[in-house]
Write an enzyme that holds these catalytic residues in place. Structure first.
Site: not given
Ligand SMILES: *Cc1c(COP(=O)(O)O)cnc(C)c1O
Length: 428
Positions: A143, A238, A266
């Site tokens: 994701y 990511d 985050k």
């Molecule tokens: C949470 C997450 C996202 C998206 O971040 P948001 O702040 O919710 O848009 C993208 N990549 C990873 C790996 C994530 O855990």
């Protein structure tokens, strides 16, 4: 049951689609209704009916110090007195950029955003603009937020609700995203042999953690790195979830890798809306105003968000052992306790853990990709979730989500949780 939460949820559904502002909060995957939070402090959350839970979600990742840590709330108060948003450069964003580049050696320059989704979306655009190629490669179950190019075979809420693809994503966009199975070197080599000169980038969750928690096989991340170099594509890591959670330099620090672009979010926002993407200076200089790739944000580099994030990073890095080492010790203690409990009770299981991240699978097969994650005992998970919630332990309302510890979880909190797990297993 007529609780204040159930009444408010009925009202919320009148005004908000599904009653929630992000789908996984709706508890659909465990067949029930969410509670509404009144307040949270440390590792505990209290709902509007007055019930308190030990929280293993921590706002889905940001709250690595626990809820409402005094350093972060003080930083927000302090900075807010001088103004909340300017749309003019402010010193906090320079401080943040400098800190990120010092902690993460692969990042020479960095641009702030307001979410992880914007960070990955912008990184993809930058990779395409820089390489002048259109295709990107992602992995099944990874994701990367909810932008169009990346909402193909995604994990997290998209997976939870059985919609790996979303309506509204044009086929023409999705066709430019090549989806491969994770931990499959042969599939990767094959696609690069066929299309290598048209692939702009590989984007990968450094440790996939939105469809369970999956670890790369020996040598797999090195292959991602060498194959992108060989074909002139970029490697995008990511680290929105793992960055600043698994050490100062995230997974790339643990694995000794140098991705071309990295994405964060985050933890660096301290609970305020923040994301970031950064990498090699020559690539980053392709962004406007220096270069032809457009990227912007009204609230990007917001002073409150920068100050909150910086104070959180500061707390994590101080002391001996530092916060990351303390979290690692907590994670190991908890995972060992869960394993010995489930073994003693004869429950088939597999527990993946790294630092403060953990995932319990009710299956004894080895987990190497999303297919394995999907094959666990879902009905058992649902019962376990509700039995824990009843007893004051809040784990993610989906078997596909990673759990998080914070520095506010003490060893006694974790041992109390293990007792709840034992009672929950006895009850189901
Ligand atoms: C949470 C997450 C996202 C998206 O971040 P948001 O702040 O919710 O848009 C993208 N990549 C990873 C790996 C994530 O855990």
């Amino acid at each position: 049951m007529s609780t204040l939460s159930s009444k408010l949820f009925a009202e919320a559904k009148k005004y908000i689609p599904g009653g929630v502002n992000s789908p996984v909060r709706a508890f659909k995957n465990v067949g029930g209704e969410p509670f509404f939070v009144r307040r949270a402090k440390g590792c505990r959350v209290t709902d509007i009916d007055g019930k308190t839970y030990i929280d293993f979600i921590g706002s889905w990742g940001p709250n690595i110090l626990g809820h409402a840590p005094v350093e972060v709330t003080n930083a927000i108060h302090h900075v807010a007195k001088d103004g909340i948003s300017f749309g003019i450069p402010n010193p906090h964003e320079v401080d943040m950029a400098k800190t990120i580049t010092q902690w993460v050696p692969s990042v020479e320059k960095v641009r702030m955003t307001s979410s992880g989704t914007e960070a990955t979306m912008s990184a993809i655009r930058l990779a395409r603009g820089f390489t002048k190629r259109d295709y990107i490669v992602k992995f099944d179950g990874c994701y990367h937020g909810h932008s169009d190019s990346l909402l193909v075979a995604a994990g997290s809420g998209a997976l939870t609700h059985g919609e790996p693809d979303s309506a509204g994503v044009p086929k023409a966009f999705a066709e430019k995203t090549i989806v491969l199975s994770y931990n499959d070197p042969a599939a990767l080599t094959k696609i690069f042999e066929e299309k290598g000169d048209q692939i702009a980038a590989i984007i990968v969750e450094s440790y996939p953690a939105n469809a369970g928690l999956v670890f790369p096989k020996e040598g797999y991340l090195d292959l991602l790195s060498s194959i992108t170099k060989k074909y002139g594509a970029l490697l995008i890591f990511d680290e929105v979830m793992t960055g600043f959670r698994l050490g100062k330099a995230g997974v790339q620090g643990l694995e000794n890798l140098t991705p071309d672009i990295s994405c964060f979010g985050k933890v660096i926002g301290g609970g305020l809306p923040v994301g970031a993407f950064g990498g090699r200076a020559d690539i980053m200089d392709f962004i406007a105003p220096l270069g032809p790739v457009y990227q912007a944000g009204t609230l990007s580099g917001n002073p409150l968000a920068m100050a909150a994030g910086l104070s959180q990073l500061h707390v994590l890095s101080r002391g001996t052992p530092d916060g990351f080492a303390q979290l690692d010790a907590l994670g190991k203690h908890f995972a060992a306790g869960i394993r010995s409990l489930l073994t003693a009770k004869g429950v088939p299981h597999s527990v993946n853990q790294v630092g403060s991240m953990f995932c319990i699978y009710f299956t004894d097969r080895e987990i190497i990709n999303v297919d394995d994650v999907m094959k666990q005992d879902m009905e058992f998970f649902k019962k376990f979730f509700w039995a824990c919630l009843d007893r004051g332990v809040y784990i993610a309302p989906s078997p596909y989500e990673t759990g998080f510890l914070s520095l506010a979880h003490s060893i006694p909190d974790l041992d109390d949780t293990l007792t709840v797990f034992e009672e929950a297993l006895a009850a189901i």
